[in-house]
Design a protein around this motif. Structure first.
Motif, short mmCIF file in Angstrom:
data_model
loop_
_atom_site.label_atom_id
_atom_site.label_comp_id
_atom_site.label_asym_id
_atom_site.label_seq_id
_atom_site.Cartn_x
_atom_site.Cartn_y
_atom_site.Cartn_z
N SER A 284 0.83 -1.20 0.00
CA SER A 284 0.00 0.00 0.00
C SER A 284 0.86 1.25 0.00
CB SER A 284 -0.93 0.03 1.21
OG SER A 284 -0.19 0.05 2.42
N SER A 285 0.27 2.35 -0.45
CA SER A 285 0.94 3.65 -0.44
C SER A 285 0.42 4.48 0.73
CB SER A 285 0.66 4.40 -1.75
OG SER A 285 1.01 5.77 -1.62
N PRO A 286 1.32 5.10 1.52
CA PRO A 286 0.88 5.92 2.65
C PRO A 286 0.52 7.35 2.27
CG PRO A 286 3.26 5.81 2.64
CD PRO A 286 2.79 4.97 1.47
N VAL A 287 0.63 7.70 0.99
CA VAL A 287 0.45 9.09 0.54
C VAL A 287 -0.95 9.26 -0.05
CG1 VAL A 287 1.33 10.91 -0.98
CG2 VAL A 287 2.91 9.25 0.05
N GLU A 288 -1.60 10.37 0.29
CA GLU A 288 -2.91 10.66 -0.27
C GLU A 288 -2.82 10.76 -1.79
OE1 GLU A 288 -4.93 13.92 1.52
OE2 GLU A 288 -4.73 13.13 3.55
N LYS A 289 -3.82 10.21 -2.48
CA LYS A 289 -3.77 10.09 -3.93
C LYS A 289 -3.53 11.43 -4.62
CE LYS A 289 -6.46 5.87 -4.59
NZ LYS A 289 -7.64 5.25 -5.28
N VAL A 300 4.53 0.38 1.63
CA VAL A 300 4.75 -0.50 2.78
C VAL A 300 4.12 -1.85 2.51
CG1 VAL A 300 4.91 1.39 4.44
CG2 VAL A 300 2.67 0.37 3.94
N LEU A 301 4.62 -2.86 3.21
CA LEU A 301 4.05 -4.19 3.17
C LEU A 301 3.07 -4.35 4.33
CD1 LEU A 301 6.86 -4.42 1.62
CD2 LEU A 301 6.72 -6.86 2.15
N ALA A 302 2.05 -5.17 4.14
CA ALA A 302 1.07 -5.37 5.19
C ALA A 302 1.70 -5.98 6.44
CB ALA A 302 -0.06 -6.27 4.68
N ASP A 303 2.74 -6.78 6.26
CA ASP A 303 3.46 -7.39 7.37
C ASP A 303 4.91 -6.93 7.29
OD1 ASP A 303 4.68 -8.96 9.27
OD2 ASP A 303 3.90 -10.88 8.51
N GLU A 304 5.30 -6.03 8.18
CA GLU A 304 6.65 -5.47 8.11
C GLU A 304 7.74 -6.50 8.38
OE1 GLU A 304 7.07 -3.63 12.65
OE2 GLU A 304 6.70 -2.28 10.95
N ARG A 305 7.36 -7.65 8.90
CA ARG A 305 8.36 -8.72 9.10
C ARG A 305 8.89 -9.24 7.77
NH1 ARG A 305 4.88 -12.66 12.85
NH2 ARG A 305 3.40 -12.05 11.20
N LYS A 308 12.56 -7.31 5.22
CA LYS A 308 13.92 -7.76 4.93
C LYS A 308 13.95 -8.80 3.82
CE LYS A 308 18.14 -9.38 7.22
NZ LYS A 308 18.76 -9.76 8.53
N PRO A 309 13.10 -9.84 3.85
CA PRO A 309 13.09 -10.78 2.73
C PRO A 309 12.75 -10.11 1.40
CG PRO A 309 11.93 -11.73 4.60
CD PRO A 309 12.23 -10.31 4.96
N PHE A 310 11.84 -9.14 1.43
CA PHE A 310 11.49 -8.43 0.20
C PHE A 310 12.71 -7.75 -0.39
CE2 PHE A 310 10.36 -4.52 -2.02
CZ PHE A 310 9.42 -4.97 -2.94
N LEU A 311 13.45 -7.05 0.43
CA LEU A 311 14.62 -6.32 -0.06
C LEU A 311 15.71 -7.28 -0.54
CD1 LEU A 311 14.76 -3.53 2.67
CD2 LEU A 311 14.24 -3.20 0.25
N GLN A 312 15.90 -8.36 0.17
CA GLN A 312 16.92 -9.34 -0.23
C GLN A 312 16.57 -9.97 -1.58
OE1 GLN A 312 16.86 -11.89 3.24
NE2 GLN A 312 18.59 -10.84 4.19
N GLU A 313 15.33 -10.35 -1.74
CA GLU A 313 14.92 -10.97 -2.99
C GLU A 313 14.90 -9.97 -4.15
OE1 GLU A 313 11.53 -13.51 -3.00
OE2 GLU A 313 11.90 -14.25 -0.96
N ARG A 326 15.66 5.92 6.27
CA ARG A 326 15.78 5.41 7.63
C ARG A 326 14.80 6.06 8.59
NH1 ARG A 326 19.94 8.66 6.31
NH2 ARG A 326 20.33 10.53 7.56
N SER A 327 14.34 7.27 8.28
CA SER A 327 13.44 7.98 9.20
C SER A 327 11.99 7.52 9.11
CB SER A 327 13.50 9.48 8.91
OG SER A 327 13.02 9.76 7.60
N VAL A 328 11.64 6.85 8.01
CA VAL A 328 10.24 6.44 7.83
C VAL A 328 10.08 4.94 7.61
CG1 VAL A 328 9.50 8.68 6.98
CG2 VAL A 328 10.32 6.97 5.36
N GLY A 329 11.14 4.26 7.22
CA GLY A 329 11.06 2.82 7.00
C GLY A 329 10.33 2.47 5.73
N GLY A 330 9.88 1.22 5.65
CA GLY A 330 9.17 0.76 4.47
C GLY A 330 10.06 0.71 3.25
N MET A 331 9.44 0.90 2.08
CA MET A 331 10.14 0.84 0.81
C MET A 331 9.96 2.17 0.07
SD MET A 331 11.01 -2.26 1.24
CE MET A 331 10.46 -3.32 2.58
N ARG A 332 10.81 2.35 -0.91
CA ARG A 332 10.68 3.54 -1.76
C ARG A 332 11.33 3.24 -3.11
NH1 ARG A 332 13.67 9.00 -0.01
NH2 ARG A 332 15.29 7.42 0.25
N ALA A 333 10.58 3.54 -4.17
CA ALA A 333 11.12 3.43 -5.53
C ALA A 333 11.20 4.82 -6.11
CB ALA A 333 10.22 2.55 -6.39
N SER A 334 12.40 5.26 -6.47
CA SER A 334 12.57 6.57 -7.09
C SER A 334 12.62 6.39 -8.60
CB SER A 334 13.84 7.24 -6.58
OG SER A 334 13.69 7.56 -5.21
#
Length: 359
Positions: A284-289, A300-305, A308-313, A326-334
């Motif tokens: 999901s996206s945390p930003v208003e459309k 972000v992933l529904a299960d933050e656990r 790490k596997p997501f990033l590794q894969e 680092r200040s917000v966590g989750g993922m980011r694609a630029s």
């Protein structure tokens, strides 16, 4: 083999630019040495500098009454340079829109030299939206109003240009050259290079001529826009290799069809990723459309656990630098200009597969 790089900065550079720089690295223009080894005042490098300026003027349709400056210190250096250059004409108060962490850094630095009035903020919802202009509380007689049209960390982007009576100053580090802009609406536009312009080590500033004489009298020489303008951005030795590479990027952008073509690509790339996120119960996206950035897409992933596997894969699949700030966590694609559409297709395909296996 080249991988798909989604880093927020230093970011991906166009492959043709890297290939040209590689070819020219040891013997530039038949001089028998690298562009990094010639004088910045040599006729050959002056030609590079002049062409880079003209190409940038062409791409952004910069009017003649604006100086185009190539500066050191990145955008962070301009956080200091802006108050030093604009607080000397009487008012030492500035208005700011607080839309995220880069705006916060600019505000903190401006407060060292004058008063700051935060006219609007989106802090109440963790900087997930752009404040509407009708909510602002502007001050009278401000030396300037500063805003960050695109927040790299939070992933929000303004879909309008603020209308103000004072000079408008914009930090366009992460969205410059991604769409046409009306430069005349701004007093100052500045940007660190390492996202949509070139490598780190240089910044660009477009400064309207009438603002060059508003500096505080004891301004450090290295921060003075007027000194830089009078010296053609060469009051001291500039970062020549970064300037050269930025010039190659400008040439590449022209060959692609300019900022109009980049705007179409940005819409296409970001739409593909956002459509996937909106259709997923796993991501999901945390930003208003209405405030979503075309350049930086946090998710972000529904299960933050599973982060790490997501990033590794993802890295194993050749999809680099998807970890969120680092200040917000989750993922980011630029998704800057040099990131191809094929990279986003590959990312979405990987995310769909990951969801099917882990969801």
């Amino acid at each position: 083999m080249r991988k798909y790089n989604f880093c927020a900065g230093p970011a991906a550079l166009p492959e043709p630019v890297l290939q040209q720089a590689q070819l020219e690295l040891m013997d530039w223009r038949g001089l028998g040495c690298s562009v990094m080894e010639v004088s910045h005042r040599s006729p050959e490098f002056v030609e590079v500098a002049e062409r880079a300026e003209q190409d940038l003027r062409d791409l952004l349709k910069v009017p003649d009454n604006y100086k185009v400056l190539f500066l050191q210190g990145g955008a962070t250096g301009q956080f200091s340079a802006i108050p030093w250059n604009l607080f000397g004409a009487g008012s030492k108060q500035a208005d700011f829109i607080h839309s995220g962490q880069w705006a916060a850094k600019a505000i903190k630095e401006a407060r060292r030299y004058g008063d700051v009035n935060v006219v609007a903020t989106s802090e109440d919802r963790n900087f997930s939206y752009v404040p509407a202009q009708n909510s602002w509380q502007q001050s009278e007689g401000a030396a300037y109003l500063h805003y960050t049209p695109n927040e790299t960390i939070g992933g929000i982007e303004f879909d309008y240009v603020p209308e103000v009576d004072c000079p408008l100053v914009a930090d366009m580090s992460s969205n410059i050259l991604s769409c046409p802009i009306d430069v005349e609406k701004f007093g100052v536009i500045y940007a660190g290079a390492q996202k949509n312009i070139g490598p780190s080590g240089i910044a660009v500033a477009l400064v309207r001529d009438d603002l060059l004489d508003r500096a505080m009298k004891d301004i450090p020489r290295s921060l003075s826009w007027k000194v830089a303008a009078d010296a053609g951005s060469m009051d001291n030795t500039p970062p020549t290799f970064a300037w050269y590479l930025s010039g190659l990027v400008f040439q590449w952008l022209k060959a692609q069809g300019g900022v109009e073509a980049m705007a179409q690509q940005a819409a296409k790339k970001s739409s593909l990723l956002y459509e996937f996120l909106d259709g997923s119960d796993f991501f999901s996206s945390p930003v208003e459309k209405s405030s979503r950035s075309r350049m930086n897409v946090p998710f972000v992933l529904a299960d933050e656990r599973l982060d790490k596997p997501f990033l590794q894969e993802a890295e194993a699949a050749g999809l680099l630098s998807l970890k969120g700030h680092r200040s917000v966590g989750g993922m980011r694609a630029s998704l800057y200009n040099a990131v191809p559409f094929e990279a986003v297709k590959a990312l979405v395909a990987f995310m769909a597969d990951f969801e099917a296996r882990k969801g």
